[in-house]
Design a protein around this motif. Structure first.
Motif, mmCIF file in Angstrom:
data_model
loop_
_atom_site.group_PDB
_atom_site.id
_atom_site.type_symbol
_atom_site.label_atom_id
_atom_site.label_comp_id
_atom_site.label_asym_id
_atom_site.label_seq_id
_atom_site.Cartn_x
_atom_site.Cartn_y
_atom_site.Cartn_z
ATOM 1 N N LEU A 2 0.079 8.149 -5.359
ATOM 2 C CA LEU A 2 -0.916 9.534 -6.048
ATOM 3 C C LEU A 2 -1.780 9.202 -6.938
ATOM 4 O O LEU A 2 -3.443 9.123 -6.945
ATOM 5 N N ARG A 3 -1.138 8.134 -8.180
ATOM 6 C CA ARG A 3 -2.695 7.874 -8.924
ATOM 7 C C ARG A 3 -3.531 6.673 -8.387
ATOM 8 O O ARG A 3 -4.608 7.106 -8.781
ATOM 9 N N GLY A 4 -3.048 6.264 -7.738
ATOM 10 C CA GLY A 4 -3.853 5.156 -6.723
ATOM 11 C C GLY A 4 -5.028 5.698 -6.593
ATOM 12 O O GLY A 4 -6.398 5.311 -5.839
ATOM 13 N N VAL A 5 -5.033 6.936 -5.527
ATOM 14 C CA VAL A 5 -5.723 7.728 -4.856
ATOM 15 C C VAL A 5 -6.922 8.888 -5.723
ATOM 16 O O VAL A 5 -7.892 9.979 -5.426
ATOM 17 N N GLY A 6 -6.382 9.131 -7.617
ATOM 18 C CA GLY A 6 -6.801 10.048 -8.464
ATOM 19 C C GLY A 6 -6.818 11.299 -7.924
ATOM 20 O O GLY A 6 -7.182 12.209 -8.661
ATOM 21 N N TYR A 7 -4.996 11.208 -7.477
ATOM 22 C CA TYR A 7 -4.707 12.666 -8.033
ATOM 23 C C TYR A 7 -3.842 12.342 -9.375
ATOM 24 O O TYR A 7 -3.393 11.198 -9.576
ATOM 25 N N ASN A 8 -3.545 13.353 -9.904
ATOM 26 C CA ASN A 8 -2.681 13.095 -10.871
ATOM 27 C C ASN A 8 -0.747 13.409 -10.607
ATOM 28 O O ASN A 8 -0.593 15.054 -10.313
ATOM 29 N N PRO A 9 0.207 13.009 -10.796
ATOM 30 C CA PRO A 9 1.459 12.755 -10.288
ATOM 31 C C PRO A 9 1.893 14.336 -11.679
ATOM 32 O O PRO A 9 3.175 14.857 -10.341
ATOM 33 N N ASP A 10 1.169 14.520 -12.052
ATOM 34 C CA ASP A 10 2.356 15.969 -12.163
ATOM 35 C C ASP A 10 1.637 17.199 -12.281
ATOM 36 O O ASP A 10 2.714 18.687 -12.822
ATOM 37 N N GLN A 11 0.625 16.965 -11.911
ATOM 38 C CA GLN A 11 0.457 17.782 -11.579
ATOM 39 C C GLN A 11 0.798 18.340 -9.940
ATOM 40 O O GLN A 11 0.613 19.268 -9.064
ATOM 41 N N VAL A 12 0.807 17.185 -9.257
ATOM 42 C CA VAL A 12 0.385 17.963 -7.378
ATOM 43 C C VAL A 12 2.101 16.780 -7.197
ATOM 44 O O VAL A 12 1.763 15.862 -7.653
ATOM 45 N N SER A 13 2.251 17.001 -6.191
ATOM 46 C CA SER A 13 3.463 16.172 -5.524
ATOM 47 C C SER A 13 3.756 16.388 -4.340
ATOM 48 O O SER A 13 2.813 16.760 -3.652
ATOM 49 N N GLY A 14 4.001 15.596 -3.127
ATOM 50 C CA GLY A 14 4.343 15.301 -2.035
ATOM 51 C C GLY A 14 4.996 14.703 -1.298
ATOM 52 O O GLY A 14 5.977 13.506 -1.792
ATOM 53 N N TYR A 15 5.153 14.899 -0.039
ATOM 54 C CA TYR A 15 5.999 14.384 0.402
ATOM 55 C C TYR A 15 5.718 13.644 2.310
ATOM 56 O O TYR A 15 4.345 14.208 2.678
ATOM 57 N N ALA A 16 5.939 12.735 2.359
ATOM 58 C CA ALA A 16 5.719 11.876 4.182
ATOM 59 C C ALA A 16 6.573 11.006 4.583
ATOM 60 O O ALA A 16 7.282 11.744 4.444
ATOM 61 N N PHE A 17 6.253 11.506 5.951
ATOM 62 C CA PHE A 17 6.971 10.403 7.167
ATOM 63 C C PHE A 17 6.121 9.820 8.082
ATOM 64 O O PHE A 17 5.083 10.680 8.378
ATOM 65 N N GLY A 18 6.776 9.450 8.748
ATOM 66 C CA GLY A 18 6.307 8.659 9.831
ATOM 67 C C GLY A 18 6.991 8.350 11.087
ATOM 68 O O GLY A 18 8.388 7.609 10.867
ATOM 69 N N ILE A 19 7.123 8.995 12.522
ATOM 70 C CA ILE A 19 8.289 9.671 13.178
ATOM 71 C C ILE A 19 7.831 8.438 14.347
ATOM 72 O O ILE A 19 6.847 8.066 14.858
ATOM 73 N N GLY A 20 8.451 7.753 14.781
ATOM 74 C CA GLY A 20 8.161 6.833 15.758
ATOM 75 C C GLY A 20 8.581 7.314 17.145
ATOM 76 O O GLY A 20 9.327 8.156 17.664
ATOM 77 N N VAL A 21 7.148 7.558 18.014
ATOM 78 C CA VAL A 21 6.824 7.934 18.823
ATOM 79 C C VAL A 21 7.839 8.159 20.404
ATOM 80 O O VAL A 21 8.636 8.449 20.496
#
Ligand code: PHE
Length: 349
Positions: A303-322
């Motif tokens: 998050l920090r690397g792309v310029g977001y502030n991890p204290d203000q936003v959070s996220g989830y990610a997933f990768g599905i094997g088709v």
């Protein structure tokens, strides 16, 4: 009066000929012979008119015009008759031969892997996710560095990654064939601000030997959500909905701890085997569960690397094997079948 006799002869002869003529070409030449403007028999008679006295002129003129009209009408009728006959003939000759066996054409359709990928994307788009895309040839930075892979991470090993020969970016780092769809997360976050909810389907490449469950090219659908207060509960809820939309309301999911450098915590997600109601079958290898995707909460470094502030936003990610989903959905136990493109296999989907 011989001219009137001539006219009479023209009349009987021409009408007789019309009645015996049996094709359109002969009818046309007959018409020209009798009614032709310059050389037709009738025109010839009419050309004589100026040489006659007024009485004869009147009689001959009237008679000749009468014959002309009668003959025209007669030819017109005959023409229609012959045209009908020739139409009927060509229709009867070209009529469908219903005894011929049919040559039914093959209709193309989407490959089962593409169908599955479309199904997955459409479930998430109904849940409010947008579609994102990224290139198959990626930078080392997007594929690894920005995704929190330390320089000595084994995934960077040349045995896992296809590097593009002689192609380097401005920093001298090599280009590669993306080994997962996760670099689309980086591209999207760099060009958008949260809140964001995206899915990114695509092809990925790994330097791997081909067997029943591995291939050097396969497909993933990446998911990413970044917003205020996103937690594991959101991820679990969303993936549960996804499983039920795709596999039916009975489908359940379970989380197992795992590791991916760009998420913390990292998990692997299994879906309950709906083929056997979890009683155990060939497809779930008697375990009742199918391993289907990797996921986790987006690492603060990312998050920090792309310029977001991890204290203000959070996220989830997933990768599905088709391919995994397709194998489960269709009960296919060898991934290679999807790539051989044997028409007898593909026709079943
Ligand atoms: N990119 C990971 C892989 O290919 C899967 C993954 C995606 C894991 C998103 C966590 C989050 O294995």
């Amino acid at each position: 009066m011989s001219i009137l006799d001539d006219i009479e002869t023209i009349k009987t002869e021409s009408l007789k000929e019309v009645s015996t003529v049996d094709n359109l070409e002969s009818l046309e030449s007959l018409r020209l012979r009798f009614l032709g403007r310059k050389d037709g028999h009738i025109s010839k008679v009419l050309q004589l008119l100026p040489t006659l006295n007024p009485d004869e002129k009147k009689q001959v003129g009237r008679q000749a015009n009468e014959v002309k009209r009668a003959l025209e009408a007669c030819i017109e009728d005959k023409k229609r008759l012959l045209e009908d006959a020739s139409l009927n003939q060509s229709l009867s000759q070209s009529a469908l031969d219903l005894t011929l066996p049919d040559r039914s054409a093959f209709r193309g359709k989407l490959h089962p892997v593409t169908q599955t990928m479309d199904d997955i994307v459409s479930v998430f788009s109904r849940l409010g996710f947008n579609l994102a895309e990224g290139p198959e040839v990626e930078t080392d930075f997007n594929n690894f560095t920005a995704l929190n892979h330390p320089p000595d991470h084994p995934a960077r090993d040349a045995h896992d990654t296809f590097y593009v020969k002689d192609l380097r970016d401005a920093s001298g780092a090599p280009f590669l064939l993306r080994t997962h769809t996760s670099p689309v997360q980086i591209r999207y976050m760099k060009s958008h601000q949260p809140p964001l909810y995206i899915v990114a389907p695509g092809r990925v490449f790994r330097h791997e030997a081909v067997d029943a469950t591995h291939s050097f090219v396969f497909h993933q659908v990446e998911g990413l959500a970044v917003d205020k207060d996103i937690s594991m509960a959101d991820l679990k809820g969303m993936l549960g909905l996804f499983a039920q939309h795709l596999f039916g309301s009975k489908a359940r999911i379970r989380f197992r701890p795992s590791f991916f450098p760009f998420v913390e915590p990292g998990i692997e997600v299994d879906i309950s085997c709906t083929l056997c109601d979890q009683k155990g079958c060939r497809v779930c290898k008697q375990s009742g569960w199918i391993e289907m995707l990797g996921a986790g909460l987006v690492h603060p470094h990312v998050l920090r690397g792309v310029g977001y502030n991890p204290d203000q936003v959070s996220g989830y990610a997933f990768g599905i094997g088709v391919e995994r989903v397709a194998m489960f959905k269709y009960g296919v136990d060898d991934m290679r079948l999807f790539y051989e493109n044997d028409i007898r296999f593909l026709k079943q989907f």
